[in-house]
Enzyme design. Structure first.
Site, mmCIF file in Angstrom:
data_model
loop_
_atom_site.group_PDB
_atom_site.id
_atom_site.type_symbol
_atom_site.label_atom_id
_atom_site.label_comp_id
_atom_site.label_asym_id
_atom_site.label_seq_id
_atom_site.Cartn_x
_atom_site.Cartn_y
_atom_site.Cartn_z
ATOM 1 N N HIS A 151 0.838 -1.204 0.000
ATOM 2 C CA HIS A 151 0.000 0.000 0.000
ATOM 3 C C HIS A 151 0.876 1.259 0.000
ATOM 4 O O HIS A 151 0.725 2.142 -0.847
ATOM 5 C CB HIS A 151 -0.907 -0.028 1.246
ATOM 6 C CG HIS A 151 -1.810 1.158 1.367
ATOM 7 N ND1 HIS A 151 -3.142 1.113 1.025
ATOM 8 C CD2 HIS A 151 -1.586 2.423 1.797
ATOM 9 C CE1 HIS A 151 -3.688 2.306 1.233
ATOM 10 N NE2 HIS A 151 -2.760 3.114 1.709
ATOM 11 N N GLU A 152 1.799 1.320 0.960
ATOM 12 C CA GLU A 152 2.661 2.508 1.052
ATOM 13 C C GLU A 152 3.574 2.612 -0.171
ATOM 14 O O GLU A 152 3.892 3.706 -0.632
ATOM 15 C CB GLU A 152 3.483 2.491 2.343
ATOM 16 C CG GLU A 152 2.650 2.526 3.630
ATOM 17 C CD GLU A 152 1.600 3.634 3.658
ATOM 18 O OE1 GLU A 152 1.811 4.696 3.028
ATOM 19 O OE2 GLU A 152 0.544 3.440 4.299
#
Length: 674
Positions: free
Chosen positions: A467-468
């Site tokens: 995600h990051e």
């Protein structure tokens, strides 16, 4: 101080972390603010008539040194802070607020911007230039340029107070997180806890010169405890401690801060001519207005609620059958969910961890980015860093040109706030004909290595890393002309698309084969485990959806209309009534540590996570249709979404990539809610 007030004489102009002393910050802020003011004055006093170049572009590139200093200081205040740094933050925040108000409320500057804006139809501007002009004009009109002098003064006072209260709110949450520890000396109390989590707790105890095991409210410590420890009383103790952060009538209490933040935001919106803070915020979002957001949330609620109630009844019955639990409480949720998952899928998150060694997962993300977007990551050791845990990488294209600098910082420590985030130390932009490349960082709080094991991630941590990393790609692949439109500088309900779409590769056998390898044997993750990951992906999805919706609804209830909040706990309870499954815990209150909306930038924007899930499910369905490593689709995504930043309206960019507007069907299907 000199180091922070001039161009850095470092490799790739990277931040010179090791050369910065705490006492350098405040004088550097004062000097850089003065420099930025001089740049603004030069725009105002320019004797030539206002043009797009001499006013709009000059304004966008002004204050570059101040921006870099702010990014270094405030990023470190989240990742590597201390009491002295927090004190400096309290001192410099009002200076920065005053400076940004000086710009936003400067009549002479606004006149020049408005003069260019008024002739926009006769100017031959590119889409990106037109967007920048519109953004600059709105930056003034939405921040008080059209107010009379008395109201401008009121706005300044509100903004200064808000900046300080939000900082205090965040410091209180961090202090409460750091102040709690659960110290256990009897090993019997840890029955059920996996060895890795136990070893981590023993190592934490040792670092504090204590016998036994220590658990904290940091996620890698807290989550395994409430998920696996059989001792219900101890689960209750730590869960209540997590839920009452800054709700304890002590010096770190945030109840009054919540009331004041909500009140000031509403006053500010009214002053600027908006019905509510939500009306103000959503004017600059894909969702456009509070009615549309509430309709979106309620529509999903209608679809998710029956499923969530059914799942909750199933979980309750299971807990009763297994352990005779009459009433399921919040501290039982993770524990019995994990047990039920093991029963239904014959599957335990702990079985997966050996296949997710952190270094392998990170390299997997790199390989996927290489296959999709044609970039490579090379670890380098001659770029300065702010902590020994940080890794530094040069990101290169296939011709060997620098695309970006990438920093990663993965383990919890004192002075680092909870959670995971992506941030930037230098924006991408084209300056003097040179494409200045960005410096991007991801910061997480993952399970650290122990004396006997490397860092082995839970599957949830794997998806968090991806995600990051998706946010990071949005920053690294930026290719715009102007800094304020670059990278993740997009509408808030569009910013989660690149991050959430990347999570999808974690569920695909073809992608998992690249990095999910046993840390001791090198064996690729068995196909049956991959099937189970996919099968269990929508496990209790109705309950998970309801939880997300409850946060979005709470956010909109705080910010959607004027109200007097007599009691924060009672207000929260009423707002979340339609989404509650578990009995209320009197000692707990989420609002006092809901940093996303009270300290971060998610006020009136928490719905964005769900909104972006609709986009990401629809976008990934396109990849699945053509092949998850399909070059054509990946290039379309890179060219129309990742590289474009905020240069065009998000829906236009999305349609250029996808060929149509997003439909919610893919999300509902993926979540098993259709």
């Amino acid at each position: 101080m000199k180091i922070l007030t001039s161009i850095f004489n470092t490799k790739h102009n990277t931040a010179p972390f090791s050369q910065i002393k705490l006492e350098d910050y405040k004088p550097a802020f004062i000097e850089n603010i003065a420099k930025a003011k001089a740049e603004i004055d030069a725009i105002i006093t320019n004797s030539e008539a206002p043009t797009f170049e001499n006013t709009i572009v000059a304004l966008d590139f002004s204050g570059e040194q101040l921006d870099r200093l702010s990014s270094i200081f405030f990023n470190l205040n989240s990742a590597e802070t201390c009491d002295e740094m927090q004190k400096i933050a309290q001192e410099v925040s009002p200076l920065l607020t005053e400076f940004s108000n000086d710009i936003a409320l400067n009549e002479d500057l606004f006149k020049r911007v408005k003069a260019v804006y008024d002739q926009k139809d006769s100017l031959t501007l590119t889409t990106e230039q037109a967007t920048l002009l519109d953004k600059k004009f709105k930056g003034f009109s939405r921040n008080g340029a059209l107010l009379n002098e008395e109201d401008k003064l009121k706005l300044r006072e509100i903004d200064t107070e808000l900046a300080k209260i939000k900082l205090t709110y965040g410091e209180n949450v961090l202090a409460e997180t750091n102040n709690y520890q659960l110290h256990i000396t009897n090993e019997e109390d840890l029955k059920g806890l996996p060895d890795g989590a136990k070893e981590m707790a023993a190592s934490l105890a040792k670092s504090k010169e204590l016998e036994g095991w220590v658990f904290t409210l940091d996620f890698p410590s807290y989550l395994p405890f409430v998920t696996y420890v059989e001792n219900r009383e101890l689960r209750k103790e730590i869960a209540i401690a997590a839920g009452k952060k800054s709700f304890q009538d002590n010096e770190f209490d945030n109840k009054e801060n919540v009331k004041r933040i909500v009140e000031l935001r509403h006053k500010r919106a009214n002053l600027l001519g908006y019905k509510s803070h939500s009306d103000f915020v959503l004017e600059e979002r894909m969702a456009q207005n509070p009615e549309k957001v509430l309709s979106f949330l309620n529509d999903l609620l209608e679809k998710a609620k029956p499923a969530s109630q059914k799942e909750f009844a199933q979980l309750t019955a299971f807990a009763k059958e297994l352990d005779g639990i009459e009433k399921l409480e919040k501290w039982d949720g993770a524990y019995y969910s994990e047990k039920l998952k093991q029963k239904l899928f014959n599957f335990d998150d702990e079985i997966l961890k050996p296949y997710f060694k952190l270094e392998n997962v990170l390299n997997g993300a790199f390989t996927i980015a290489e296959k999709l977007f044609g970039i490579t990551f090379k670890e380098v050791f001659d770029i300065d860093k702010y902590h020994e845990d940080v890794q530094t990488f040069e990101v290169l294209d296939f011709e060997g040109n620098l695309v970006a600098i990438f920093y990663s910082d993965f383990f919890p420590r004192k002075g680092k706030r909870n959670g995971a985030w992506m941030t930037s130390y230098k924006s991408q932009a084209v300056k003097n004909g040179i494409n200045e490349r960005p410096h991007v960082s991801i910061v997480c709080n993952f399970t650290p290595p122990t004396e006997t094991k490397p860092s082995l991630l839970t599957f949830n941590e794997v998806t968090t890393l991806f995600h990051e990393f998706g946010h990071a790609l949005h920053g690294m692949l930026a290719n715009t002309t102007y800094p304020s439109l670059s990278g993740t500088s997009v509408y808030w309900d569009f910013v989660e698309l690149p991050s959430q779409v990347m999570e999808n590769w974690c569920y695909e056998p073809e992608a998992l084969a690249l990095f999910a390898k046993h840390y001791e044997t090198g064996e690729i993750i068995p196909q049956e485990y991959v099937e189970k990951i996919k099968e269990s992906a929508s496990f209790l999805e109705g309950m998970a959806t309801l939880r997300q919706l409850s946060f979005g609804i709470l956010d909109m209830t705080y910010h959607g209309k004027s109200q007097t909040i007599a009691d924060v706990k009672a207000f929260e309870k009423q707002a979340m009534e339609g989404t509650s499954l578990y009995p209320d815990v009197a000692e707990n209150c989420m609002s006092t540590s809901f940093s996303h909306i009270f300290q971060g930038g998610y006020s009136s924007g928490y719905y964005s996570y769900k909104w972006a899930e609709v986009l990401d499910a629809d976008a990934f369905a396109y990849f699945q249709e053509k092949g998850i490593f399909n070059k054509e689709v990946a290039t379309k995504f890179k060219d129309n979404v990742l590289s474009k930043g905020g240069t065009e309206l998000p829906m236009e960019l999305y349609k250029k990539f996808r060929g149509q507007e997003p439909k919610a069907d893919a999300l509902l299907k993926r979540a098993g809610l259709l």
